[in-house]
Enzyme design. Structure first.
Site, PDB file in Angstrom:
ATOM      1  N   ASP A   1       9.356   2.654  -0.358  1.00 45.45           N
ATOM      2  CA  ASP A   1       8.321   3.335   0.413  1.00 45.45           C
ATOM      3  C   ASP A   1       8.495   2.926   1.875  1.00 45.45           C
ATOM      4  O   ASP A   1       8.077   1.850   2.290  1.00 45.45           O
ATOM      5  CB  ASP A   1       6.930   2.962  -0.103  1.00 45.45           C
ATOM      6  CG  ASP A   1       5.836   3.678   0.678  1.00 45.45           C
ATOM      7  OD1 ASP A   1       6.161   4.427   1.617  1.00 45.45           O
ATOM      8  OD2 ASP A   1       4.649   3.485   0.334  1.00 45.45           O
TER       9      ASP A   1
ATOM     10  N   LYS B   1       4.425   8.984   8.716  1.00 46.12           N
ATOM     11  CA  LYS B   1       4.151   8.411  10.039  1.00 46.12           C
ATOM     12  C   LYS B   1       5.134   8.925  11.116  1.00 46.12           C
ATOM     13  O   LYS B   1       5.008  10.062  11.533  1.00 46.12           O
ATOM     14  CB  LYS B   1       4.064   6.890   9.938  1.00 46.12           C
ATOM     15  CG  LYS B   1       2.890   6.515   8.998  1.00 46.12           C
ATOM     16  CD  LYS B   1       2.450   5.070   8.992  1.00 46.12           C
ATOM     17  CE  LYS B   1       1.123   4.937   8.267  1.00 46.12           C
ATOM     18  NZ  LYS B   1       1.141   4.217   7.020  1.00 46.12           N
TER      19      LYS B   1
ATOM     20  N   TYR C   1       0.859  -1.186   0.000  1.00 43.49           N
ATOM     21  CA  TYR C   1       0.000   0.000   0.000  1.00 43.49           C
ATOM     22  C   TYR C   1       0.891   1.230   0.000  1.00 43.49           C
ATOM     23  O   TYR C   1       1.842   1.319   0.779  1.00 43.49           O
ATOM     24  CB  TYR C   1      -0.892   0.004   1.249  1.00 43.49           C
ATOM     25  CG  TYR C   1      -1.773   1.230   1.371  1.00 43.49           C
ATOM     26  CD1 TYR C   1      -2.834   1.438   0.492  1.00 43.49           C
ATOM     27  CD2 TYR C   1      -1.544   2.173   2.378  1.00 43.49           C
ATOM     28  CE1 TYR C   1      -3.648   2.560   0.610  1.00 43.49           C
ATOM     29  CE2 TYR C   1      -2.368   3.292   2.504  1.00 43.49           C
ATOM     30  CZ  TYR C   1      -3.413   3.485   1.616  1.00 43.49           C
ATOM     31  OH  TYR C   1      -4.218   4.594   1.735  1.00 43.49           O
TER      32      TYR C   1
HETATM   33  C1  LIG Z   1       0.511   4.716   5.655  1.00 47.17           C
HETATM   34  C2  LIG Z   1       1.261   4.452   4.410  1.00 47.17           C
HETATM   35  C3  LIG Z   1       1.154   5.301   3.298  1.00 47.17           C
HETATM   36  C4  LIG Z   1       0.165   6.429   3.232  1.00 47.17           C
HETATM   37  O1  LIG Z   1       0.444   7.427   4.177  1.00 47.17           O
HETATM   38  P1  LIG Z   1      -0.763   8.434   4.587  1.00 47.17           P
HETATM   39  O2  LIG Z   1      -0.091   9.377   5.520  1.00 47.17           O
HETATM   40  O3  LIG Z   1      -1.803   7.578   5.226  1.00 47.17           O
HETATM   41  O4  LIG Z   1      -1.239   9.076   3.351  1.00 47.17           O
HETATM   42  C5  LIG Z   1       1.977   5.070   2.216  1.00 47.17           C
HETATM   43  N1  LIG Z   1       2.838   4.048   2.210  1.00 47.17           N
HETATM   44  C6  LIG Z   1       2.971   3.204   3.258  1.00 47.17           C
HETATM   45  C7  LIG Z   1       3.962   2.101   3.191  1.00 47.17           C
HETATM   46  C8  LIG Z   1       2.166   3.367   4.373  1.00 47.17           C
HETATM   47  O5  LIG Z   1       2.267   2.509   5.385  1.00 47.17           O
END
Ligand SMILES: *Cc1c(COP(=O)(O)O)cnc(C)c1O
Length: 431
Positions: free
Chosen positions: A241, A269, A145
């Site tokens: 990511d 995060k 994701y």
């Molecule tokens: C949470 C997450 C996102 C999205 O971040 P948001 O701040 O919720 O938009 C993208 N990539 C990874 C791996 C994530 O865990």
């Protein structure tokens, strides 16, 4: 039985104003057949709902709160910052200060841009990769994701996996989805075949090096090395990511575990310490393609605002290797306790943990990709989740999500949590 009456009432009301009653889907507890708890406050490793119930919290706002709720230094620093104004739309030295701290911890970010969410970070990184390579196609992995931008919503994990058929992404134009190629996670032959067929059309490969949006599934070293080699040979960019794994899988990110340097990295995060922050960055030569130095557009009214920067600085300032060792030790203790509890009750389980990320699958394993995760017993998971709540343990309300550890979780918290797992295993029969 704990009473959730006030939360039920609050949910009824919120459902009239917001789809599903929430502003992000997994919060709704829909797939575990429950009613979401409305939270009134957090303190350290604990959260409190509006009915006055107290829980040990392993969701931690889905990862950001590595120092727990309302850390005293973060609160004091934010209070001082807010009194000076919330945003100016002009540079502050705080942005450079946070950038320096990030670079000291994850050196591959030679230059970076601050944004307000992980979604923005990954969306901007793939636009940059497309602009830099003059190619359109991107590659992602099934069950990873990367936020909810159009190109990245194909075959996605997290809430998409929890609620939808992940192969469908209603609202995403087919032409865009056409340029997103997907391969199963950890599938070395699959990605080799894809590059053999399309290598010279691929702008980038984006990957969660430690996947955390289908539960925790580490990428294998060979898989990630293969991605590095294939992208280099094809002139494509490799994007790690690390919105979740950054500062979580290891202090210096997943890239430090595998000793692989991606071309671009996205963070989020933890990097905002509970305020909205995302970051994308990497090789200077590539980042120079961003406006106003280069042609690839990127902007944001509240990007790098002083409150968000302060949340990040105050949090990163308090992290060090010793604190990580403590958190990882607690994570080891907890996951060992969970494994033992399941074994004592003859419940098939696979428990994964990397650094301060952990999750369990009601599935004998192995669990190496999304197809494996799907074999988990989600009905048992739903019952188990509710059982844990009754024992005062707040975990991710989906089999497709990760739990976290904070610096505020104590040995006592861990013992209490393991006792709760045993109690719930006692109560719930495996279907
Ligand atoms: C949470 C997450 C996102 C999205 O971040 P948001 O701040 O919720 O938009 C993208 N990539 C990874 C791996 C994530 O865990």
């Amino acid at each position: 039985m704990l009473s959730f009456e006030k939360s039920k009432q609050a949910f009824k009301e919120s459902s009239q104003y917001m789809p599903g009653g929430v502003n992000s889907p997994v919060r709704a507890f829909k797939n575990v057949g429950g009613n979401p708890l409305f939270i009134s406050k957090g303190a350290g490793s604990h959260i409190f709902d509006i009915d006055g119930n107290e829980f040990i919290d392993y969701v931690l706002s889905w990862g950001p709160l590595i120092l727990g709720h309302a850390d005293s230094k973060v609160v004091t620093d934010l209070q001082a910052a807010v009194a000076r104004g919330t945003s100016y739309g002009a540079p502050t030295v705080l942005e450079t200060e946070l950038a320096k701290k990030i670079q000291a911890i994850v050196p591959s970010l030679e230059m970076m841009r601050m944004v307000s969410s992980g979604t923005e970070a990954t969306m901007s990184a793939i636009r940059l990769a497309r602009g830099y390579t003059h190619r359109d196609k991107i590659v992602k992995f099934v069950g990873n994701y990367h936020g909810h931008s159009d190109s990245l919503l194909v075959d996605a994990g997290s809430g998409v996996a929890t609620f939808n058929d992940i192969h469908e992404a209603p609202g995403v134009p087919e032409d865009l989805a056409y340029d997103t190629l997907t391969v199963p996670y950890n599938d070395i032959e699959g990605i080799k075949d894809l590059f053999a067929a399309h290598g010279d059309e691929i702008a980038c490969v984006i990957v969660e090096p430690i996947a955390g949006n289908m539960g925790v599934i580490p990428g294998t070293a060979d898989f990630l090395k293969t991605l590095r080699n294939l992208t280099t040979q094809a002139g494509s960019l490799l994007i790690f990511d690390e919105v979740m794994s950054g500062f979580r899988a290891a202090f210096h990110g997943a890239q430090s575990i595998y000793e692989i340097t991606p071309d671009l990295t996205t963070l989020g995060k933890v990097v905002g310490g509970g305020l909205p922050v995302g970051v994308f960055g990497g090789r200077k030569e590539i980042m120079k393609f961003i406006t106003p130095d280069g042609p690839v557009y990127h902007a944001g009214t509240l990007s790098g605002n002083p409150l968000a920067m302060t949340g990040g600085i105050s949090t990163l300032d308090q992290l060090d290797d010793a604190l990580y060792t403590q958190m990882v030790t607690r994570t080891d203790q907890l996951t060992t306790g969970i494994k033992d509890a399941a074994a004592a009750h003859n419940v098939p389980i696979t428990v994964h943990h990397v650094g301060t990320m952990w999750s369990y699958f009601f599935n004998p394993g192995p669990v190496n990709n999304f197809e494996d995760v799907q074999k988990s017993d989600v009905d048992y998971f739903a019952k188990f989740f509710k059982g844990l709540l009754q024992e005062g343990i707040y975990t991710a309300p989906s089999q497709f999500e990760t739990n976290f550890m904070s610096s505020k979780h104590t040995e006592e918290d861990i013992d209490q949590t393991i006792a709760a797992f045993n109690a719930v295993f006692d109560k719930i029969e495996v279907g």
